[in-house]
Design a protein around this motif. Structure first.
Motif, PDB file in Angstrom:
ATOM      1  N   PRO A  67      33.501 118.370  20.882  1.00  0.00           N
ATOM      2  CA  PRO A  67      33.821 119.155  22.390  1.00  0.00           C
ATOM      3  C   PRO A  67      35.220 119.170  21.621  1.00  0.00           C
ATOM      4  CG  PRO A  67      32.665 116.733  21.130  1.00  0.00           C
ATOM      5  CD  PRO A  67      32.522 117.801  20.221  1.00  0.00           C
ATOM      6  N   GLY A  68      35.614 119.638  22.787  1.00  0.00           N
ATOM      7  CA  GLY A  68      36.488 120.200  22.926  1.00  0.00           C
ATOM      8  C   GLY A  68      37.578 121.569  22.055  1.00  0.00           C
ATOM      9  N   ALA A  69      37.080 122.073  20.788  1.00  0.00           N
ATOM     10  CA  ALA A  69      37.188 123.794  20.527  1.00  0.00           C
ATOM     11  C   ALA A  69      36.573 123.781  19.836  1.00  0.00           C
ATOM     12  CB  ALA A  69      38.255 123.223  19.533  1.00  0.00           C
ATOM     13  N   GLY A  70      35.279 123.384  20.685  1.00  0.00           N
ATOM     14  CA  GLY A  70      33.472 124.250  19.975  1.00  0.00           C
ATOM     15  C   GLY A  70      33.560 125.458  20.856  1.00  0.00           C
ATOM     16  N   GLY A  71      34.353 126.355  21.858  1.00  0.00           N
ATOM     17  CA  GLY A  71      34.279 127.103  22.453  1.00  0.00           C
ATOM     18  C   GLY A  71      35.113 128.431  21.128  1.00  0.00           C
ATOM     19  N   LEU A  72      35.475 127.528  21.386  1.00  0.00           N
ATOM     20  CA  LEU A  72      36.926 128.913  20.478  1.00  0.00           C
ATOM     21  C   LEU A  72      36.445 128.818  18.852  1.00  0.00           C
ATOM     22  CD1 LEU A  72      40.112 127.241  21.510  1.00  0.00           C
ATOM     23  CD2 LEU A  72      39.334 129.251  22.243  1.00  0.00           C
ATOM     24  N   LEU A  73      35.616 127.599  18.345  1.00  0.00           N
ATOM     25  CA  LEU A  73      35.062 127.679  16.908  1.00  0.00           C
ATOM     26  C   LEU A  73      33.819 128.815  17.046  1.00  0.00           C
ATOM     27  CD1 LEU A  73      34.811 124.349  15.858  1.00  0.00           C
ATOM     28  CD2 LEU A  73      36.381 126.023  14.949  1.00  0.00           C
ATOM     29  N   ALA A  74      33.327 128.839  18.059  1.00  0.00           N
ATOM     30  CA  ALA A  74      32.030 129.546  18.039  1.00  0.00           C
ATOM     31  C   ALA A  74      32.379 131.133  18.841  1.00  0.00           C
ATOM     32  CB  ALA A  74      31.387 129.076  19.449  1.00  0.00           C
TER      33      ALA A  74
END
Length: 89
Positions: A67-74
């Motif tokens: 949650p929160g930063a998962g999109g940026l990490l992916a």
């Protein structure tokens, strides 16, 4: 890939604004607007990551669940696994 990039940015930005609101004025109207926006962006990030063919990089799909930063990490993981000289669209 563009949808994933946009949703990841919206997810991180909405979380930052929600936390900023919580730590400062705690306006209920702002929370009522940003909460659903953040939740929707989070779900779009998960769906977009799992449908991107290049997300087959090890761990990219599971990073989207953070949650929160998962999109940026992916996104970072997908772009790091892109072939040399070929940038993802």
């Amino acid at each position: 890939m563009r949808a994933l990039r946009l949703a990841a940015t919206a997810e991180a930005l909405s979380l930052a604004l929600l936390l900023g609101n919580l730590l400062t004025v705690h306006a209920p109207a702002l929370s009522a607007l940003l909460g659903p926006l953040h939740g929707t962006a989070y779900l779009v990030v998960i769906a977009a990551t799992w449908t991107v063919p290049s997300a087959g990089a090890p761990g990219a799909r599971w990073r989207a669940l953070v949650p929160g930063a998962g999109g940026l990490l992916a996104l970072r993981r997908i772009e790091a696994r892109a072939p040399a000289g070929h940038s993802a669209p």
